[in-house]
Design an enzyme around this catalytic site. Structure first.
Site: not given
Length: 127
Positions: A77, A74, A115, A6, A89, A62, A107
């Site tokens: 959210e 893509c 997180r 993540r 994200r 890319r 992050y």
């Protein structure tokens, strides 16, 4: 074994160059911190909050060497009231022999708030 890596970052403005630069930095950091190659990647899912629409973040991916054949999608959210704004994200699904505790989730910027328990900074400090 298949594992998810993540990552998330934020930008200050809904501008193409800022979105692409932040996304490139995120992908590059995720790859370096987890030592995977594009061939190890099953697929990538990228989401952005509703306030970002100036660029497709996959364009930044890319730009990385050998990422031209990596499947990527893509999406937007879920717009939860009060959630972190201007956020990108990423979920990279990789084939690896690493255990879940060995994966370094990344992050950056304000996304550390999402997180803090998994942020690379905290993992390094706790070792």
């Amino acid at each position: 074994m298949v594992r998810g890596v993540r990552g998330a970052t934020t930008v200050e403005k809904n501008e193409k160059s800022e979105i692409l630069e932040a996304t490139y930095e995120l992908f590059d950091t995720m790859q370096k911190q987890n030592s995977y190659n594009p061939e190890d990647i099953s697929h990538v899912i990228i989401s952005m909050t509703q306030d970002l629409n100036a660029a497709f973040p996959a364009v930044a991916m890319r730009q990385l060497k050998d990422y031209d054949l990596v499947p990527v999608m893509c999406t937007q959210e879920v717009p939860v009231p009060g959630s972190l704004e201007k956020c990108i994200r990423v979920m990279v699904t990789i084939n690896t022999s690493k255990g879940q505790g060995e994966i370094n989730h990344v992050y950056l910027n304000e996304a550390i708030r999402l997180r803090p328990d998994l942020s690379l900074t905290n993992k390094v400090d706790s070792r």
